[in-house]
Design a protein around this motif. Structure first.
Motif, mmCIF file in Angstrom:
data_model
loop_
_atom_site.group_PDB
_atom_site.id
_atom_site.type_symbol
_atom_site.label_atom_id
_atom_site.label_comp_id
_atom_site.label_asym_id
_atom_site.label_seq_id
_atom_site.Cartn_x
_atom_site.Cartn_y
_atom_site.Cartn_z
ATOM 1 N N VAL A 11 14.495 -53.459 27.418
ATOM 2 C CA VAL A 11 14.831 -52.301 28.245
ATOM 3 C C VAL A 11 16.036 -52.627 29.123
ATOM 4 O O VAL A 11 16.067 -53.665 29.789
ATOM 5 C CB VAL A 11 13.643 -51.900 29.148
ATOM 6 N N HIS A 12 17.053 -51.757 29.094
ATOM 7 C CA HIS A 12 18.140 -51.744 30.082
ATOM 8 C C HIS A 12 18.070 -50.399 30.793
ATOM 9 O O HIS A 12 17.715 -49.390 30.175
ATOM 10 C CB HIS A 12 19.519 -51.848 29.417
ATOM 11 N N LEU A 13 18.435 -50.358 32.052
ATOM 12 C CA LEU A 13 18.416 -49.073 32.752
ATOM 13 C C LEU A 13 19.348 -49.051 33.947
ATOM 14 O O LEU A 13 19.774 -50.089 34.452
ATOM 15 C CB LEU A 13 17.007 -48.723 33.231
ATOM 16 N N GLU B 68 16.073 -58.410 31.011
ATOM 17 C CA GLU B 68 16.880 -59.573 31.389
ATOM 18 C C GLU B 68 17.841 -59.181 32.501
ATOM 19 O O GLU B 68 19.059 -59.170 32.318
ATOM 20 C CB GLU B 68 17.626 -60.185 30.188
ATOM 21 N N PRO B 69 17.308 -58.843 33.696
ATOM 22 C CA PRO B 69 18.187 -58.481 34.813
ATOM 23 C C PRO B 69 19.036 -59.661 35.275
ATOM 24 O O PRO B 69 18.620 -60.814 35.206
ATOM 25 C CB PRO B 69 17.205 -58.049 35.911
ATOM 26 N N LYS C 265 26.294 -62.854 31.510
ATOM 27 C CA LYS C 265 25.584 -63.008 32.778
ATOM 28 C C LYS C 265 24.550 -64.122 32.681
ATOM 29 O O LYS C 265 24.172 -64.552 31.579
ATOM 30 C CB LYS C 265 24.866 -61.703 33.137
ATOM 31 N N ARG C 266 24.104 -64.586 33.838
ATOM 32 C CA ARG C 266 22.906 -65.419 33.915
ATOM 33 C C ARG C 266 21.762 -64.484 34.301
ATOM 34 O O ARG C 266 21.848 -63.755 35.300
ATOM 35 C CB ARG C 266 23.060 -66.535 34.944
ATOM 36 N N ALA C 267 20.727 -64.475 33.496
ATOM 37 C CA ALA C 267 19.673 -63.477 33.635
ATOM 38 C C ALA C 267 18.325 -64.126 33.892
ATOM 39 O O ALA C 267 18.092 -65.297 33.579
ATOM 40 C CB ALA C 267 19.590 -62.628 32.367
ATOM 41 N N VAL C 268 17.439 -63.327 34.465
ATOM 42 C CA VAL C 268 16.031 -63.697 34.569
ATOM 43 C C VAL C 268 15.313 -63.025 33.401
ATOM 44 O O VAL C 268 15.315 -61.798 33.289
ATOM 45 C CB VAL C 268 15.416 -63.225 35.897
#
Length: 243
Positions: free
Chosen positions: A160-162, A199-200, A227-230
């Motif tokens: 999911v991206h939003l 992956e925010p 990016k570096r994501a969580v």
């Protein structure tokens, strides 16, 4: 709270496994062979649409979800209807910091069109709350995504991206409610999916907090191309054991 997706490359750069292609080709050929001539033309015209629906199980048919904020509905993007609004959202500085799709409408159009004309592994949607468009979503097959190159994924994992479109809708817990609703929709609409992934960006603390509030668990940090994501996961709950 808004998305952490920085480019279409994260969801549009892998080739489908041959077994998927063969499955769709076989099903389409069987149906076409059994049809009359006029029916064959219609079947061929809709082969791509059926393949898209197979990859994400017909998002357009998932229906609305009741949330504390109102009735929420994911509606697949129609470029003519939705482009101007989504482009305006992408040019909001708070959104642009993570999506990097500022500029004329053509920039957003290219991003959307790549998904709409692709193989169906990523479906762009407008989030409607009580009938009002207020957010943008990308529901994608994480197991067919570049993400699979950087962290372990399972078959049918769904990502999911939003972004929340207007500033007035951010910072009041609405993102958490909608993320929870969308995760519920994914798990209900995709029986083969056992996990919803996000992956925010590690810098986007409001986004990370919203996913946490929606029942996602952090599984560590991962370096992606933009990016570096969580890495955050909400797993399908195991059924209660029989007494």
């Amino acid at each position: 709270m808004h998305s952490t997706d920085a480019s279409a490359d994260d969801t549009l750069d892998l080739h489908l496994p041959e077994e998927f292609v063969a499955l769709f080709r076989t099903a389409a050929n069987d149906a076409t062979d059994a049809a009359t001539a006029p029916e064959r033309e219609g079947l061929r015209a809709h082969e791509g649409l059926r393949a898209h629906e197979d990859l994400l199980d017909g998002i357009a048919d998932w229906g609305p979800s009741d949330t504390p904020a109102g009735a929420f509905h994911l509606v697949p993007v129609d470029l003519e209807r939705d482009l101007a609004l989504i482009a305006r959202w992408m040019n909001d500085p708070a959104v642009a910091a993570y999506w990097e799709l500022t500029g004329p409408q053509s920039v957003t159009a290219d991003h959307l069109r790549a998904q709409l004309t692709g193989d169906g592994r990523s479906v762009p949607c407008v989030g409607m709350l009580d009938g009002v468009p207020m957010s943008y979503w990308e529901i994608y097959r994480a197991d067919l995504d570049q993400l699979a190159r950087y962290c372990p994924v399972r078959p049918h994992d769904t990502g999911v991206h939003l972004l929340i479109g207007d500033g007035a809708d951010r910072g009041r817990g609405l993102g958490t409610e909608l993320i929870r609703a969308v995760a519920d929709l994914v798990l209900a609409g995709r029986p083969a999916c056992t996990r919803v992934l996000a992956e925010p960006d590690v810098r986007n603390r409001p986004s990370v907090a919203a996913f946490l509030g929606a029942g996602f668990r952090p599984m560590g940090e991962v370096d992606l191309p933009a990016k570096r994501a969580v890495l955050m996961i909400r797993a399908r709950e195991a059924p209660e054991p029989s007494p």
